[in-house]
Motif scaffolding. Sequence first.
Motif, PDB file in Angstrom:
ATOM      1  N   ALA A   3       0.634   0.459 -12.677  1.00 54.52           N
ATOM      2  CA  ALA A   3       1.543  -0.694 -12.727  1.00 54.52           C
ATOM      3  C   ALA A   3       0.822  -1.982 -12.324  1.00 54.52           C
ATOM      4  O   ALA A   3       1.061  -3.033 -12.907  1.00 54.52           O
ATOM      5  CB  ALA A   3       2.741  -0.448 -11.817  1.00 54.52           C
ATOM      6  N   LEU A   4      -0.061  -1.890 -11.334  1.00 56.67           N
ATOM      7  CA  LEU A   4      -0.819  -3.083 -10.930  1.00 56.67           C
ATOM      8  C   LEU A   4      -1.720  -3.561 -12.062  1.00 56.67           C
ATOM      9  O   LEU A   4      -2.100  -4.730 -12.125  1.00 56.67           O
ATOM     10  CB  LEU A   4      -1.671  -2.798  -9.686  1.00 56.67           C
ATOM     11  N   ARG A   6      -8.314   7.287 -10.304  1.00 55.82           N
ATOM     12  CA  ARG A   6      -7.552   6.037 -10.343  1.00 55.82           C
ATOM     13  C   ARG A   6      -8.410   4.891 -10.869  1.00 55.82           C
ATOM     14  O   ARG A   6      -7.941   4.092 -11.682  1.00 55.82           O
ATOM     15  CB  ARG A   6      -7.063   5.746  -8.924  1.00 55.82           C
ATOM     16  N   LYS A  14       1.233  15.233  -1.674  1.00 60.17           N
ATOM     17  CA  LYS A  14       1.035  13.919  -1.055  1.00 60.17           C
ATOM     18  C   LYS A  14      -0.451  13.703  -0.787  1.00 60.17           C
ATOM     19  O   LYS A  14      -1.162  14.650  -0.429  1.00 60.17           O
ATOM     20  CB  LYS A  14       1.793  13.847   0.266  1.00 60.17           C
ATOM     21  N   THR A  46       5.924  -5.589 -14.520  1.00 56.40           N
ATOM     22  CA  THR A  46       5.610  -4.193 -14.188  1.00 56.40           C
ATOM     23  C   THR A  46       5.035  -4.110 -12.775  1.00 56.40           C
ATOM     24  O   THR A  46       5.442  -3.279 -11.966  1.00 56.40           O
ATOM     25  CB  THR A  46       4.583  -3.628 -15.192  1.00 56.40           C
ATOM     26  N   ALA A  47       4.088  -4.995 -12.487  1.00 52.47           N
ATOM     27  CA  ALA A  47       3.457  -4.993 -11.167  1.00 52.47           C
ATOM     28  C   ALA A  47       4.478  -5.353 -10.082  1.00 52.47           C
ATOM     29  O   ALA A  47       4.538  -4.700  -9.034  1.00 52.47           O
ATOM     30  CB  ALA A  47       2.288  -5.971 -11.137  1.00 52.47           C
ATOM     31  N   ASP A  85      -2.334   5.391  -0.834  1.00 50.78           N
ATOM     32  CA  ASP A  85      -1.109   5.366  -0.054  1.00 50.78           C
ATOM     33  C   ASP A  85      -0.821   6.813   0.312  1.00 50.78           C
ATOM     34  O   ASP A  85      -0.432   7.606  -0.548  1.00 50.78           O
ATOM     35  CB  ASP A  85       0.030   4.763  -0.871  1.00 50.78           C
ATOM     36  N   PHE A 135     -13.557   1.964  -3.337  1.00 50.37           N
ATOM     37  CA  PHE A 135     -13.963   1.274  -2.117  1.00 50.37           C
ATOM     38  C   PHE A 135     -14.534   2.251  -1.092  1.00 50.37           C
ATOM     39  O   PHE A 135     -14.263   3.455  -1.154  1.00 50.37           O
ATOM     40  CB  PHE A 135     -12.767   0.548  -1.498  1.00 50.37           C
ATOM     41  N   GLN A 140     -11.027   4.490   2.296  1.00 51.42           N
ATOM     42  CA  GLN A 140     -10.053   4.988   1.320  1.00 51.42           C
ATOM     43  C   GLN A 140      -8.856   4.028   1.202  1.00 51.42           C
ATOM     44  O   GLN A 140      -8.428   3.429   2.186  1.00 51.42           O
ATOM     45  CB  GLN A 140      -9.645   6.413   1.665  1.00 51.42           C
ATOM     46  N   THR A 141      -8.371   3.877   0.009  1.00 52.16           N
ATOM     47  CA  THR A 141      -7.307   2.906  -0.260  1.00 52.16           C
ATOM     48  C   THR A 141      -6.096   3.580  -0.892  1.00 52.16           C
ATOM     49  O   THR A 141      -5.397   2.972  -1.701  1.00 52.16           O
ATOM     50  CB  THR A 141      -7.809   1.788  -1.187  1.00 52.16           C
ATOM     51  N   MET A 162      -6.262  -0.867   6.414  1.00 49.96           N
ATOM     52  CA  MET A 162      -6.351   0.443   5.797  1.00 49.96           C
ATOM     53  C   MET A 162      -6.950   0.370   4.389  1.00 49.96           C
ATOM     54  O   MET A 162      -7.224   1.377   3.773  1.00 49.96           O
ATOM     55  CB  MET A 162      -4.955   1.082   5.717  1.00 49.96           C
ATOM     56  N   GLY A 163      -7.058  -0.819   3.850  1.00 49.08           N
ATOM     57  CA  GLY A 163      -7.722  -0.958   2.559  1.00 49.08           C
ATOM     58  C   GLY A 163      -6.803  -1.105   1.359  1.00 49.08           C
ATOM     59  O   GLY A 163      -7.242  -1.529   0.306  1.00 49.08           O
ATOM     60  N   SER A 164      -5.514  -0.748   1.500  1.00 50.14           N
ATOM     61  CA  SER A 164      -4.681  -0.812   0.303  1.00 50.14           C
ATOM     62  C   SER A 164      -4.434  -2.254  -0.151  1.00 50.14           C
ATOM     63  O   SER A 164      -4.103  -2.512  -1.306  1.00 50.14           O
ATOM     64  CB  SER A 164      -3.367  -0.063   0.484  1.00 50.14           C
ATOM     65  N   ASP A 184       1.441   8.310   1.877  1.00 54.26           N
ATOM     66  CA  ASP A 184       2.806   8.833   1.789  1.00 54.26           C
ATOM     67  C   ASP A 184       3.248   9.075   0.353  1.00 54.26           C
ATOM     68  O   ASP A 184       4.306   9.648   0.108  1.00 54.26           O
ATOM     69  CB  ASP A 184       3.789   7.857   2.467  1.00 54.26           C
ATOM     70  N   LEU A 185       2.461   8.601  -0.598  1.00 58.95           N
ATOM     71  CA  LEU A 185       2.805   8.826  -2.013  1.00 58.95           C
ATOM     72  C   LEU A 185       2.074  10.071  -2.511  1.00 58.95           C
ATOM     73  O   LEU A 185       1.024  10.447  -1.990  1.00 58.95           O
ATOM     74  CB  LEU A 185       2.387   7.630  -2.869  1.00 58.95           C
ATOM     75  N   TYR A 190       1.304   3.870  -9.414  1.00 59.27           N
ATOM     76  CA  TYR A 190       1.344   2.575  -8.726  1.00 59.27           C
ATOM     77  C   TYR A 190       0.162   1.723  -9.182  1.00 59.27           C
ATOM     78  O   TYR A 190       0.312   0.542  -9.520  1.00 59.27           O
ATOM     79  CB  TYR A 190       1.303   2.788  -7.209  1.00 59.27           C
ATOM     80  N   PHE A 191      -1.003   2.336  -9.230  1.00 64.89           N
ATOM     81  CA  PHE A 191      -2.184   1.595  -9.678  1.00 64.89           C
ATOM     82  C   PHE A 191      -2.030   1.164 -11.138  1.00 64.89           C
ATOM     83  O   PHE A 191      -2.362   0.031 -11.505  1.00 64.89           O
ATOM     84  CB  PHE A 191      -3.441   2.463  -9.518  1.00 64.89           C
ATOM     85  N   GLN A 231      11.545   6.228   3.421  1.00 69.94           N
ATOM     86  CA  GLN A 231      10.855   7.260   4.194  1.00 69.94           C
ATOM     87  C   GLN A 231      10.922   6.994   5.689  1.00 69.94           C
ATOM     88  O   GLN A 231      10.827   7.913   6.484  1.00 69.94           O
ATOM     89  CB  GLN A 231       9.396   7.336   3.767  1.00 69.94           C
ATOM     90  N   ALA A 242       6.731  -2.424  -9.439  1.00 75.44           N
ATOM     91  CA  ALA A 242       6.028  -1.335  -8.730  1.00 75.44           C
ATOM     92  C   ALA A 242       5.871  -1.664  -7.254  1.00 75.44           C
ATOM     93  O   ALA A 242       6.047  -0.799  -6.392  1.00 75.44           O
ATOM     94  CB  ALA A 242       4.667  -1.096  -9.367  1.00 75.44           C
ATOM     95  N   ARG A 248      -1.778   8.274 -19.166  1.00 81.37           N
ATOM     96  CA  ARG A 248      -3.075   7.940 -18.566  1.00 81.37           C
ATOM     97  C   ARG A 248      -3.270   8.635 -17.223  1.00 81.37           C
ATOM     98  O   ARG A 248      -4.372   9.063 -16.890  1.00 81.37           O
ATOM     99  CB  ARG A 248      -3.205   6.428 -18.384  1.00 81.37           C
ATOM    100  N   GLN A 304       2.149   9.570  -7.941  1.00 82.32           N
ATOM    101  CA  GLN A 304       2.709   8.255  -7.585  1.00 82.32           C
ATOM    102  C   GLN A 304       1.608   7.247  -7.286  1.00 82.32           C
ATOM    103  O   GLN A 304       1.732   6.078  -7.649  1.00 82.32           O
ATOM    104  CB  GLN A 304       3.633   8.394  -6.365  1.00 82.32           C
TER     105      GLN A 304
END
Lengths: 239, 269
Positions: free
Chosen positions: A101-102, A146, A130, B12-13, A87, A81, A84-85, B98-100, A89-90, A98-99, B27, B16, A113, A94
Amino acid sequence: MSLAVTDLTYAFGAKTALDHVSFSVGKGEFCALLGPNGAGKSTLFNLLTRLYTTRGGRIEIAGHDMTRRPRQALARMGVVFQNQTLDLDLTVMQNLRYFAALQGISGAEATRRSEAAMDRLNIADRAKQKARDLNGGHRRRLELARALLHDPAVLLLDEPTVGLDAAARAALVAHVHDLAATQGLTVLWATHLTDEVRAQDRLVILHQGRILADGTAGEIAGDRSLQDTFLSLTGDRAA
Amino acid sequence: MSDTLPARAWATALSAIVRREAFRFWQQRARLLSALVRPLVWLLVFAAGFRAALGLSIIPPYQTYITYETYIVPGLCGMILLFNGMQSSLSLVYDREMGSMRLLLTAPLPRWWLLFAKLVAGTAISVIQAYAFLAVAACFGITMPWYGYILVLPALVITGLMLGALGLALSSTVKQLENFAGVMNFVIFPCFFLSTALYPLWRMAESSRLLRDICAVNPFSHGVELIRFALYGQVNWASLGWSLLAFALFGAAAVWGYDPARGMVRRKG
């Protein structure tokens, strides 16, 4: 065709953002989508990634119709995108997991992977760092890593070099060209910067929601520089 | 990769998304502290002050006279769930800016499932905070029957989901982060004060029939009553029904709001 857009139309109220847009990109082809700000590139990307939907026209990703089989189409698509997308703090690892898992990938396969994705983009040494501590170039690399993690057939990048310095920009442009050439990845690269487009690239010029030119960049530019051609095409129409 | 993701991929999703939320919560441990301080101030300062002024008769589920502190504990659990539900949706608006959120919504899973996963994640954090509050309240001598602490779990989950879904639905209508503060004020305070959290319905009826009626239809009241009865090992069936109905309605509104063909994502901005 890996990516096919047919007669796509979209409006925000009375304002038409995309007006009967059609183009297609074949396997292994690097297609630059060139357009000035406000040309409709972001609207097109929002439709391609299903953040918007429309009944006007059709989108096909790797043979899957975005309206009828959205999940299959999205599964075959990697996206970088414009904003920026990550996280922040990860850690790098991570973020990738996370991606993964999605995308439904977990356990050892997700680790494998993620590691492969980091190796490919030369960020393996930053796995535990981080995302917040990465510079702009490395953050973009992480986003590209990613986007490729689930082996997509089509890679969409929406002005991915925004905010990068010249060296990082050139490296990213070269890397994505290489991905298309060596791995058969279909790439749609939206930009307003003509120096990111190579003469042999496929080029689609979008302006005020309509396609002004579609062909190879070299052919469209002819004897002139692409910059001049682009400015005369979009300047004349804007006037 | 196969064409459609197997059911395992959905889990899984979900896991996560919940872990990410838990990690963020860990945190921001100050969040737990502030989530506890707010109800504790009500419990230890407000309730102590009003103890003498507000006499309470014996009403279900209580079988004896109770102190005002005991009365407002379920309401304060509800307050934690309410604030947290709104805070999770605030983070959704932030995620969107923020886009996430874009990353989440382009995952090859049904959108309702992704939203549900967000909801479950937020509710899990809320329930942990509510239990932490009950533990601190117990330290100050405000205790419930031991089995109440177990039976209250489903009540906290249902109320948490219902209020989280309300936040989710609201977040789909709010375009910018700045606007959200106003929405919170217009939602949190009326929800809390026009409910049975601080005073029983009969008390409210003494001052105004209209206010009593508003309290009686407020879904937050039903969430609080569900918690109150569960803490004493009882089920308030009417409140359970109303809470589930409100959850269904708010959930449907959220799914509608996040539908790519309409709602917030369609609007330019």
